[in-house]
Design an enzyme around this catalytic site. Structure first.
Site, PDB file in Angstrom:
ATOM      1  N   ARG A 131       0.828  -1.202   0.000  1.00 21.58           N
ATOM      2  CA  ARG A 131       0.000   0.000   0.000  1.00 21.58           C
ATOM      3  C   ARG A 131       0.866   1.257   0.000  1.00 21.58           C
ATOM      4  O   ARG A 131       1.753   1.407   0.835  1.00 21.58           O
ATOM      5  CB  ARG A 131      -0.935  -0.009   1.214  1.00 21.58           C
ATOM      6  CG  ARG A 131      -1.921  -1.166   1.159  1.00 21.58           C
ATOM      7  CD  ARG A 131      -2.709  -1.318   2.446  1.00 21.58           C
ATOM      8  NE  ARG A 131      -3.520  -2.527   2.394  1.00 21.58           N
ATOM      9  CZ  ARG A 131      -4.835  -2.551   2.487  1.00 21.58           C
ATOM     10  NH1 ARG A 131      -5.500  -1.427   2.634  1.00 21.58           N
ATOM     11  NH2 ARG A 131      -5.499  -3.697   2.421  1.00 21.58           N
ATOM     12  N   SER A 139     -22.213 -13.968  13.303  1.00 17.74           N
ATOM     13  CA  SER A 139     -21.589 -12.879  12.565  1.00 17.74           C
ATOM     14  C   SER A 139     -21.671 -13.121  11.058  1.00 17.74           C
ATOM     15  O   SER A 139     -21.275 -14.185  10.565  1.00 17.74           O
ATOM     16  CB  SER A 139     -20.118 -12.749  12.986  1.00 17.74           C
ATOM     17  OG  SER A 139     -19.446 -11.762  12.242  1.00 17.74           O
ATOM     18  N   SER A 185     -19.394  -2.083   2.922  1.00 18.03           N
ATOM     19  CA  SER A 185     -18.652  -0.969   2.337  1.00 18.03           C
ATOM     20  C   SER A 185     -17.902  -1.285   1.062  1.00 18.03           C
ATOM     21  O   SER A 185     -17.552  -0.375   0.313  1.00 18.03           O
ATOM     22  CB  SER A 185     -17.661  -0.418   3.363  1.00 18.03           C
ATOM     23  OG  SER A 185     -16.708  -1.410   3.723  1.00 18.03           O
ATOM     24  N   HIS A 214     -21.597   2.949   7.284  1.00 17.64           N
ATOM     25  CA  HIS A 214     -21.670   3.477   5.920  1.00 17.64           C
ATOM     26  C   HIS A 214     -23.079   3.906   5.536  1.00 17.64           C
ATOM     27  O   HIS A 214     -23.380   4.035   4.347  1.00 17.64           O
ATOM     28  CB  HIS A 214     -21.119   2.449   4.931  1.00 17.64           C
ATOM     29  CG  HIS A 214     -19.650   2.238   5.064  1.00 17.64           C
ATOM     30  ND1 HIS A 214     -18.717   3.004   4.389  1.00 17.64           N
ATOM     31  CD2 HIS A 214     -18.939   1.368   5.830  1.00 17.64           C
ATOM     32  CE1 HIS A 214     -17.498   2.606   4.720  1.00 17.64           C
ATOM     33  NE2 HIS A 214     -17.610   1.622   5.596  1.00 17.64           N
ATOM     34  N   THR A 225     -20.677   5.943  12.894  1.00 16.32           N
ATOM     35  CA  THR A 225     -19.460   6.745  12.837  1.00 16.32           C
ATOM     36  C   THR A 225     -19.798   8.204  12.636  1.00 16.32           C
ATOM     37  O   THR A 225     -20.858   8.551  12.108  1.00 16.32           O
ATOM     38  CB  THR A 225     -18.537   6.274  11.701  1.00 16.32           C
ATOM     39  OG1 THR A 225     -17.297   6.977  11.776  1.00 16.32           O
ATOM     40  CG2 THR A 225     -19.150   6.549  10.332  1.00 16.32           C
ATOM     41  N   LYS A 230     -17.730   9.596   8.410  1.00 17.76           N
ATOM     42  CA  LYS A 230     -18.078   9.371   6.998  1.00 17.76           C
ATOM     43  C   LYS A 230     -19.207  10.303   6.587  1.00 17.76           C
ATOM     44  O   LYS A 230     -18.963  11.423   6.163  1.00 17.76           O
ATOM     45  CB  LYS A 230     -18.382   7.894   6.779  1.00 17.76           C
ATOM     46  CG  LYS A 230     -17.156   7.013   7.004  1.00 17.76           C
ATOM     47  CD  LYS A 230     -17.442   5.544   6.808  1.00 17.76           C
ATOM     48  CE  LYS A 230     -16.181   4.701   6.846  1.00 17.76           C
ATOM     49  NZ  LYS A 230     -15.419   4.767   8.105  1.00 17.76           N
ATOM     50  N   THR A 260      -9.272   5.383  27.339  1.00 21.50           N
ATOM     51  CA  THR A 260      -8.933   6.131  26.133  1.00 21.50           C
ATOM     52  C   THR A 260      -9.263   7.602  26.290  1.00 21.50           C
ATOM     53  O   THR A 260     -10.367   7.943  26.726  1.00 21.50           O
ATOM     54  CB  THR A 260      -9.704   5.574  24.913  1.00 21.50           C
ATOM     55  OG1 THR A 260      -9.364   4.206  24.731  1.00 21.50           O
ATOM     56  CG2 THR A 260      -9.347   6.336  23.649  1.00 21.50           C
ATOM     57  N   THR A 261      -8.328   8.466  25.937  1.00 17.03           N
ATOM     58  CA  THR A 261      -8.591   9.899  25.953  1.00 17.03           C
ATOM     59  C   THR A 261      -9.781  10.214  25.056  1.00 17.03           C
ATOM     60  O   THR A 261      -9.898   9.693  23.942  1.00 17.03           O
ATOM     61  CB  THR A 261      -7.353  10.675  25.466  1.00 17.03           C
ATOM     62  OG1 THR A 261      -6.268  10.418  26.363  1.00 17.03           O
ATOM     63  CG2 THR A 261      -7.613  12.169  25.427  1.00 17.03           C
TER      64      THR A 261
END
Length: 409
Positions: A21, A136, A188, A216, A244, A247, A276-277
């Site tokens: 990549r 799943s 996605s 998405h 999210t 997006k 986590t901050t």
């Protein structure tokens, strides 16, 4: 042991498969989306971006930008810590209330990304519900797979969108066993959409909870941008919604929306949340403005769907191998990692069009593709330029026979 050589050999193996990549260095131009600058050393090339997940261009929305500027001027940059240690700001509280309202749930819980939200929540559910079996979908996102694995519990992988396979697996599991069906609304890479109502029917029949990834879809579907579940009128039948802010909403961050009991249990238990901050206040403020804006504005969603249809029709009419689907993703199948990268390079170098190649492990080997994402900001001229450029490459280089490298030269 030569550690450096081990790392170099690992990268060399990836390169030999043609799936190494390379990041494209781009610099957006405020207010000019989807135009951007491609930066290569001292060289600047004006390009049109065709592969962003900023589906509606909300990262450029003046309401969003103004909210972020205002927050920075009011409270500064960082959040100050985790949510438990001085890291909760009023922006976080307001945003969670807004997201709960968006999905008609009692509560919502913010995370630094939707990946973290999926990973953390799915793993933590298994510690809260001993013996939980997670069903799943085989094409679930890597974040969902990671969370299911990290939980260390039992799982059943059912064939993609195959209700008969899901039903068979549920029926073979004892009635008293706690169960969770985990799936996405919009997938996605293929653009497929899940049969949510039918999955909920099975969940109710077999006593399973439902967990949907709407990453998405939020912002893009439904009368207020609540996603496919809102569009289809089934949000109330979903136990946990993952979404999210990066997006459709154009900013950053992830979340779950669910009952107060579920969100409180995750908030109180999940390491990926506790340690986590929290999101920077300006990020939360921008996301808040975006969610509020898209709850009432329909024009972006309507134009987005119109642009998607236009791109699909023109690519299909040109004889290009578009993977048909009901969603907004436009996959153009190449089927070979090297050829896929070469087409992408040729589009960028010769036509100033940026479409990132999608290779394994994001998609299965042999299904490598260009993933095109139209936005409301792409004009008819942009679409025509894309179709003409791709047609020229396919005709000139005969992609299906794998003679493509000359296109990048």
């Amino acid at each position: 042991m030569d550690y450096t050589k081990s790392f170099e050999d690992h990268v060399a193996a990836i390169k030999s498969e043609g799936r190494y990549r390379v990041f494209t260095d781009i610099r957006r131009q405020r207010g000019q989306y989807p135009t951007a600058d491609h930066v290569r050393g001292t060289s600047i090339q004006a390009i049109t971006v065709w592969c962003s997940n900023d589906y509606l261009g909300q990262s450029q929305n003046p309401f969003v930008l103004d909210a972020m500027h205002t927050a920075i001027d009011a409270v500064g940059a960082g959040s100050g810590g985790t949510r438990n240690i001085s890291g909760t700001t009023h922006y976080h509280v307001e945003l969670e209330h807004e997201l709960a309202d968006l999905h008609h749930k009692d509560a919502a819980l913010l995370f630094t990304s939707a990946f973290v939200a999926n990973d953390t929540t799915l793993a933590t559910l298994q510690s809260i519900l001993p013996g939980l079996v997670i069903f799943s979908d085989e094409k679930n996102h890597a974040s969902m797979i990671a969370g299911i694995r990290h939980g260390g519990g039992s799982k059943q992988i059912w064939r993609h969108n195959d209700l008969a396979d899901l039903e068979r697996r549920l029926a073979a599991t004892p009635k008293s066993t706690p169960k969770l069906i985990a799936f996405e609304s919009v997938y996605s890479m293929d653009g497929a959409i899940a049969p949510i109502a039918q999955i909920c029917d099975l969940a109710e029949r077999f006593g399973a909870m439902t967990y949907i990834d709407e990453v998405h879809a939020v912002g893009l579907y439904g009368p207020r941008g609540g996603g496919i579940a809102e569009r289809d009128g089934v949000m109330s039948r979903i136990d946990i919604i993952n979404g999210t802010l990066a997006k459709g909403f154009g900013v950053m961050g992830g979340y779950i929306a669910a009952s107060s009991a579920i969100c409180d249990a995750i908030r109180s238990t999940a390491p990926g949340f506790i340690f986590t901050t929290s999101l920077a206040p300006a990020v939360a403020a921008g996301a808040l403005a975006s969610v509020r804006y898209l709850k009432v504005s329909q024009k972006e969603r309507l134009m987005h769907q119109e642009r998607v249809v236009a791109v699909k029709m023109k690519l299909t009419a040109a004889g290009l191998p578009v993977l048909a689907n009901p969603g907004h993703i436009v996959p153009l199948i190449v089927g070979h990692p090297v050829h896929c990268k070469d087409v992408s390079d040729a589009l960028l170098s010769r036509y100033s069009l940026y479409v990132q190649p999608i290779n394994y492990p994001t998609v299965a080997r042999g299904t490598e593709r260009l993933r095109i994402t139209p936005t409301p900001q792409h004009t008819d001229r942009d679409i025509d330029a894309l179709v003409q450029s791709l047609s020229a490459l396919w005709n000139e280089c005969n992609v299906n026979q794998g003679i493509i490298r000359q296109a990048a030269e």
